[in-house]
Enzyme design. Structure first.
Site, PDB file in Angstrom:
ATOM      1  N   GLU A   1      -2.804  -6.470  10.666  1.00 21.22           N
ATOM      2  CA  GLU A   1      -1.849  -5.385  10.857  1.00 21.22           C
ATOM      3  C   GLU A   1      -2.063  -4.764  12.232  1.00 21.22           C
ATOM      4  O   GLU A   1      -2.929  -3.900  12.394  1.00 21.22           O
ATOM      5  CB  GLU A   1      -2.060  -4.320   9.782  1.00 21.22           C
TER       6      GLU A   1
ATOM      7  N   SER B   1       5.470  -2.871   9.658  1.00 15.17           N
ATOM      8  CA  SER B   1       6.934  -2.831   9.754  1.00 15.17           C
ATOM      9  C   SER B   1       7.626  -4.101   9.251  1.00 15.17           C
ATOM     10  O   SER B   1       8.641  -4.519   9.820  1.00 15.17           O
ATOM     11  CB  SER B   1       7.379  -2.512  11.180  1.00 15.17           C
TER      12      SER B   1
ATOM     13  N   HIS C   1      -8.206  -0.233   6.467  1.00 12.37           N
ATOM     14  CA  HIS C   1      -6.799  -0.055   6.873  1.00 12.37           C
ATOM     15  C   HIS C   1      -6.775   0.712   8.199  1.00 12.37           C
ATOM     16  O   HIS C   1      -7.636   1.564   8.453  1.00 12.37           O
ATOM     17  CB  HIS C   1      -6.024   0.715   5.794  1.00 12.37           C
TER      18      HIS C   1
ATOM     19  N   ASN D   1       0.901  -1.153   0.000  1.00 12.05           N
ATOM     20  CA  ASN D   1       0.000   0.000   0.000  1.00 12.05           C
ATOM     21  C   ASN D   1       0.937   1.200   0.000  1.00 12.05           C
ATOM     22  O   ASN D   1       1.749   1.335   0.915  1.00 12.05           O
ATOM     23  CB  ASN D   1      -0.831  -0.102   1.283  1.00 12.05           C
TER      24      ASN D   1
ATOM     25  N   LYS E   1       0.049   4.229   0.380  1.00  7.16           N
ATOM     26  CA  LYS E   1      -0.536   5.300   1.218  1.00  7.16           C
ATOM     27  C   LYS E   1      -0.627   6.625   0.438  1.00  7.16           C
ATOM     28  O   LYS E   1      -0.900   6.596  -0.754  1.00  7.16           O
ATOM     29  CB  LYS E   1       0.263   5.469   2.513  1.00  7.16           C
TER      30      LYS E   1
ATOM     31  N   GLU F   1      -5.235   3.175   9.243  1.00  7.48           N
ATOM     32  CA  GLU F   1      -5.324   4.642   9.174  1.00  7.48           C
ATOM     33  C   GLU F   1      -6.754   5.087   8.868  1.00  7.48           C
ATOM     34  O   GLU F   1      -7.192   6.151   9.303  1.00  7.48           O
ATOM     35  CB  GLU F   1      -4.307   5.175   8.152  1.00  7.48           C
TER      36      GLU F   1
ATOM     37  N   GLY G   1       3.925   1.674  10.491  1.00  4.37           N
ATOM     38  CA  GLY G   1       4.451   3.004  10.213  1.00  4.37           C
ATOM     39  C   GLY G   1       5.746   3.333  10.926  1.00  4.37           C
ATOM     40  O   GLY G   1       6.334   2.492  11.608  1.00  4.37           O
TER      41      GLY G   1
END
Ligand code: PGA
Length: 269
Positions: free
Chosen positions: A172, A219, A100, A12, A14, A102, A178
């Protein structure tokens, strides 16, 4: 779906990479991975909306699936700022990422919304990739398993068992994602992946539930990809930062593929 003959690897990007950078990235990735038989590898890239049309045109979908980062559940209407499944169909998108971390935590999306999006994605023939994962606080409270089971049970509510083979799941953990993330240990990831596989089998029945690939994300990098991919319940990797350079992504792909096929008991290429 342990024992799978196919490994799932994707990224992804982002809110990074403009049109030119995205086209360069997918084109290079396709060139670098062209020799890998696609019955062994499902490779996907999820770039930002404005790049989707150009990305889809620049590489064949048999080599790289292109996904959207989000989608509205309605075909049209008074939903300012949203993107409809019909619009994504027009662009030729193959996959839609839903929920996701976020989206859930920065934009406050909830499980019921993710469920409407999953159902809409299936209706329009996209592969929905449902992302699940607990926050650091939920992990500390010891409720990670409850949170993940809820995200799966609500997220896939109303999906008929015969469509289960069309969906994908990414685990995730929010605390692992991140620049400030700490990757999950392979043992912790394995424990949660086993729980996800059990929950999916409960939801869809064993046979259908086992068809759903569960990818680890958060990560993933050069140093931990190999340790993660050998775990029995990890069917692939969903990578952010470490995959945004095509050559680097390709080197991770080359490292993990043989290990994955050794684990599956089938020979890698
Ligand atoms: P990361 O991102 O690999 O950069 O942690 C993962 C993700 O958000 O999917």
């Amino acid at each position: 779906m342990s024992g799978s003959r196919k490994i799932y690897l994707g990224t992804n990007t982002k809110m990074y990479k403009n049109i030119r950078q995205t086209v360069d990235f997918v084109t290079r990735l396709e060139t670098l991975t062209k020799d890998i038989p696609r019955d062994r590898l499902e490779l996907f890239v999820i770039p930002s909306y404005t790049t989707l049309a150009a990305a889809r045109k620049s590489v064949p979908e048999t080599d790289i699936l292109i996904g959207a980062q989000n989608m509205c559940w309605e075909d049209q209407g008074q939903f300012t700022g949203e993107i409809s499944p019909l619009m994504l169909e027009e662009v030729g998108v193959n996959l839609v990422m839903i929920g996701h971390s976020e989206r859930r935590h920065v934009f406050r999306e909830n499980d019921a919304e993710e469920n409407r999006k999953i159902l809409a994605a299936l209706k329009h023939g996209f592969v929905p990739l449902l992302c699940v994962g607990e926050t650091g606080e939920e992990k500390e409270y010891g409720i990670a398993e409850e949170v993940i089971r809820t995200q799966l049970k609500v997220g896939f509510r109303g999906v008929p068992a015969e469509q289960a083979g069309k969906v994908m799941v990414a685990y995730e953990p929010v605390w692992a994602i991140g620049v400030n993330g700490k990757p999950a240990s392979e043992d912790y990831a394995e424990k949660i992946h086993a729980l996800i596989h059990r929950t999916l089998a409960e939801q869809f029945g064993r046979e259908q539930g086992e068809k759903i690939p569960v990818l680890y994300g958060g990560s993933v990098n050069d140093g931990n990809a190999e340790k993660l991919i050998v775990m029995p319940h990890i069917d692939g990797l969903f990578i952010g930062r470490s995959a945004w350079d095509a050559d680097h992504f390709n080197s991770i792909i080359r490292k993990v593929m043989p290990l994955f096929f050794q684990k599956s008991g089938t020979e890698g290429d």
